[in-house]
Write a protein that holds these residues in place. Structure first.
Motif, PDB file in Angstrom:
ATOM      1  N   VAL A  45      11.315   4.488   2.353  1.00 14.78           N
ATOM      2  CA  VAL A  45      12.254   4.463   1.236  1.00 14.78           C
ATOM      3  C   VAL A  45      11.674   5.376   0.155  1.00 14.78           C
ATOM      4  CG1 VAL A  45      13.290   3.058  -0.586  1.00 14.78           C
ATOM      5  CG2 VAL A  45      13.119   2.157   1.740  1.00 14.78           C
ATOM      6  N   GLY A  46      12.333   6.501  -0.087  1.00 16.70           N
ATOM      7  CA  GLY A  46      11.787   7.475  -1.022  1.00 16.70           C
ATOM      8  C   GLY A  46      12.862   8.315  -1.676  1.00 16.70           C
ATOM      9  N   LEU A  47      12.433   9.318  -2.397  1.00 19.76           N
ATOM     10  CA  LEU A  47      13.338  10.224  -3.084  1.00 19.76           C
ATOM     11  C   LEU A  47      13.909  11.254  -2.105  1.00 19.76           C
ATOM     12  CD1 LEU A  47      11.203  10.810  -6.313  1.00 19.76           C
ATOM     13  CD2 LEU A  47      13.090   9.198  -5.992  1.00 19.76           C
ATOM     14  N   PRO A  48      15.002  11.930  -2.471  1.00 21.77           N
ATOM     15  CA  PRO A  48      15.609  12.899  -1.546  1.00 21.77           C
ATOM     16  C   PRO A  48      14.648  13.974  -1.054  1.00 21.77           C
ATOM     17  CG  PRO A  48      17.144  12.392  -3.317  1.00 21.77           C
ATOM     18  CD  PRO A  48      15.858  11.700  -3.660  1.00 21.77           C
ATOM     19  N   GLY A  49      13.689  14.369  -1.878  1.00 22.31           N
ATOM     20  CA  GLY A  49      12.737  15.384  -1.458  1.00 22.31           C
ATOM     21  C   GLY A  49      11.856  14.966  -0.296  1.00 22.31           C
ATOM     22  N   ALA A  50      11.858  13.678   0.028  1.00 26.93           N
ATOM     23  CA  ALA A  50      11.025  13.175   1.117  1.00 26.93           C
ATOM     24  C   ALA A  50      11.651  13.383   2.488  1.00 26.93           C
ATOM     25  CB  ALA A  50      10.734  11.687   0.914  1.00 26.93           C
ATOM     26  N   THR A  51      12.891  13.845   2.549  1.00 23.76           N
ATOM     27  CA  THR A  51      13.543  13.987   3.855  1.00 23.76           C
ATOM     28  C   THR A  51      12.811  14.991   4.742  1.00 23.76           C
ATOM     29  OG1 THR A  51      15.047  15.619   2.872  1.00 23.76           O
ATOM     30  CG2 THR A  51      15.814  13.349   2.984  1.00 23.76           C
ATOM     31  N   GLN A  52      12.388  16.129   4.183  1.00 21.52           N
ATOM     32  CA  GLN A  52      11.658  17.118   4.977  1.00 21.52           C
ATOM     33  C   GLN A  52      10.300  16.577   5.413  1.00 21.52           C
ATOM     34  OE1 GLN A  52      11.453  20.864   2.921  1.00 21.52           O
ATOM     35  NE2 GLN A  52      13.652  21.204   2.998  1.00 21.52           N
ATOM     36  N   PHE A  53       9.694  15.775   4.564  1.00 22.75           N
ATOM     37  CA  PHE A  53       8.417  15.146   4.922  1.00 22.75           C
ATOM     38  C   PHE A  53       8.595  14.235   6.133  1.00 22.75           C
ATOM     39  CE2 PHE A  53       5.512  11.522   4.534  1.00 22.75           C
ATOM     40  CZ  PHE A  53       4.282  12.151   4.478  1.00 22.75           C
ATOM     41  N   VAL A  54       9.658  13.449   6.144  1.00 22.66           N
ATOM     42  CA  VAL A  54       9.924  12.545   7.267  1.00 22.66           C
ATOM     43  C   VAL A  54      10.178  13.347   8.540  1.00 22.66           C
ATOM     44  CG1 VAL A  54      11.520  10.803   8.167  1.00 22.66           C
ATOM     45  CG2 VAL A  54      10.751  10.683   5.787  1.00 22.66           C
ATOM     46  N   GLN A  55      10.911  14.445   8.437  1.00 27.39           N
ATOM     47  CA  GLN A  55      11.164  15.291   9.606  1.00 27.39           C
ATOM     48  C   GLN A  55       9.864  15.884  10.147  1.00 27.39           C
ATOM     49  OE1 GLN A  55      13.929  18.159   8.114  1.00 27.39           O
ATOM     50  NE2 GLN A  55      15.630  16.716   7.957  1.00 27.39           N
ATOM     51  N   ARG A  56       8.988  16.326   9.249  1.00 26.38           N
ATOM     52  CA  ARG A  56       7.735  16.946   9.683  1.00 26.38           C
ATOM     53  C   ARG A  56       6.805  15.908  10.314  1.00 26.38           C
ATOM     54  NH1 ARG A  56       5.961  21.936   8.645  1.00 26.38           N
ATOM     55  NH2 ARG A  56       7.550  22.177   7.016  1.00 26.38           N
ATOM     56  N   PHE A  57       6.812  14.708   9.781  1.00 28.02           N
ATOM     57  CA  PHE A  57       5.940  13.653  10.290  1.00 28.02           C
ATOM     58  C   PHE A  57       6.738  12.634  11.112  1.00 28.02           C
ATOM     59  CE2 PHE A  57       3.460  15.501   6.907  1.00 28.02           C
ATOM     60  CZ  PHE A  57       2.173  15.490   7.422  1.00 28.02           C
ATOM     61  N   HIS A  58       7.617  13.170  11.956  1.00 24.51           N
ATOM     62  CA  HIS A  58       8.469  12.302  12.782  1.00 24.51           C
ATOM     63  C   HIS A  58       7.655  11.484  13.783  1.00 24.51           C
ATOM     64  CE1 HIS A  58       8.066  14.957  16.312  1.00 24.51           C
ATOM     65  NE2 HIS A  58       8.052  15.930  15.429  1.00 24.51           N
ATOM     66  N   HIS A  59       6.429  11.902  14.044  1.00 25.52           N
ATOM     67  CA  HIS A  59       5.578  11.133  14.950  1.00 25.52           C
ATOM     68  C   HIS A  59       5.041   9.870  14.272  1.00 25.52           C
ATOM     69  CE1 HIS A  59       3.448  14.266  12.794  1.00 25.52           C
ATOM     70  NE2 HIS A  59       2.299  13.672  12.983  1.00 25.52           N
ATOM     71  N   TYR A  60       5.172   9.786  12.961  1.00 27.16           N
ATOM     72  CA  TYR A  60       4.750   8.585  12.226  1.00 27.16           C
ATOM     73  C   TYR A  60       5.933   7.841  11.614  1.00 27.16           C
ATOM     74  CZ  TYR A  60       0.066  10.678  12.426  1.00 27.16           C
ATOM     75  OH  TYR A  60      -1.120  11.230  12.842  1.00 27.16           O
TER      76      TYR A  60
END
Length: 365
Positions: free
Chosen positions: A53-68
């Protein structure tokens, strides 16, 4: 199977199937400092659905760290949390949606919890955990620990996992670079005649202006390293082009200004092929730490004990502070502009940079 016998000894469900992490902070460093905790969670709960649960800017972070991380939900705002505006209707809609997920385990990793614990408990998870501020209300003494004010940001989250009985998987950062981003870097390198392994990145920007070291001092350092035969690459966001242009204009040697010409992945590849980074305490310093790139980080108005890279062989810290500041760590170089001329700070940075450039460490890749 034996590795799970003592795992999560404080969890009511020792193998939760759904985990929600609340961390709605905006900075790249705020997210990267969470990675060691995410790695531990995924290692111990490989089958769990883990949501940030985060801010919109975290979407790319989630995509990059999809293994976690599996999914992302937008933080709806909440009273007392300044990162976004508060709309009661959004909060109600968000809570109704997340309560339908029947979450097993909710982790409050946003901060000390004085405001965010209330929202975390409203998620309706079977068990919640996190921090609480000393001398304030503790939601559950078995799963909420006193906020470790004096720990490094990385270790704050790891201490919470230790408290919950979840084994750790190291404190190192990481940042995967996609193949497409390497291809973009190759095109950039060819277009600007970059020489991988023979350039130094200078990053004069920071999201908070009070954390920016003097432009003139950056130029002095850049000229000294250019005089040693290194290409000088100036980096920054599009909004920071005025800063990089000012550094370039103050320099005697030429520099390649790439501010606004790289996305996050491309600048990661650019850093990975560099010899050294010199920057303020800002997100790119954490990116360099994640990539194993040597760096000199200038702290002008922030806490090195909380934000400095953990590896002090590969990364050097120079703290520019007023006369009343005290040296809190033995390996900090403290330059006091109220006692000495500005050149003392540049000398400290140049000395640290040249020392790193002369050393060759044998690190496993």
């Amino acid at each position: 199977m034996k590795q799970h016998l003592n795992m999560g000894r404080k969890l009511r469900n020792p193998l939760p199937q759904t985990i929600v992490i609340v961390r709605a902070l905006p900075g790249l460093g705020d997210l990267l400092c969470l990675v060691p905790a995410l790695r531990a969670l995924r290692s111990n709960f490989p089958a769990a659905q883990i949501t940030l649960v985060g801010l919109p800017g975290a979407t790319q972070f989630v995509q990059r760290f999809h293994h976690y991380l599996d999914t992302w939900l937008e933080f709806p705002g909440y009273p007392g949390i300044p990162e976004t505006s508060v709309h009661p209707g959004r909060i109600v809609t968000f809570l109704a949606r997340i309560q339908q997920l029947n979450v097993d385990f909710a982790l409050q990793m946003h901060g000390n919890g004085i405001c965010m614990n209330a929202l975390t408990l409203l998620l309706g998870a079977k068990q919640s955990a996190g921090f609480f501020p000393m001398e304030h209300y503790c939601p559950d003494s078995t799963s909420f620990m006193a906020y470790p004010e004096h720990e490094h940001e990385i270790w704050r989250h790891l201490r919470l996992l230790e408290f919950l009985g979840i084994p750790l998987q190291g404190s190192h950062l990481e940042f995967p670079i996609w193949q497409s981003e390497w291809q973009e870097f190759q095109a950039l390198a060819q277009a600007h005649n970059l020489s991988p392994g023979n350039y130094v990145c200078i990053h004069p920007g920071a999201s908070i202006s009070s954390r920016r070291w003097n432009i003139h001092d950056f130029a002095i350092v850049a000229d000294r390293l250019a005089g040693q035969g290194f290409q000088i690459i100036l980096t920054g966001t599009k909004a920071e082009t005025s800063l990089t242009q000012a550094v370039a204009q103050a320099m005697r040697f030429p520099a390649i200004d790439l501010a606004g010409k790289t996305n996050l992945g491309t600048i990661a590849a650019l850093l990975k092929e560099s010899k050294l980074l010199i920057c303020n305490d800002t997100g790119i310093s954490h990116l360099a730490a994640a990539l194993g790139v040597k760096s000199v980080v200038v702290f002008s108005n922030s806490d090195p004990q909380r934000w400095a890279p953990l590896d002090r062989q590969r990364h050097r810290i120079v703290q520019v502070c007023p006369v009343e500041c005290r040296q809190s760590e033995p390996d900090l170089l403290v330059a006091d502009p109220t006692l000495f001329p500005s050149q003392s700070a540049t000398t400290a940075v140049i000395t640290a940079a040249i020392d790193l450039l002369r050393q060759e460490f044998a690190y496993a890749s």
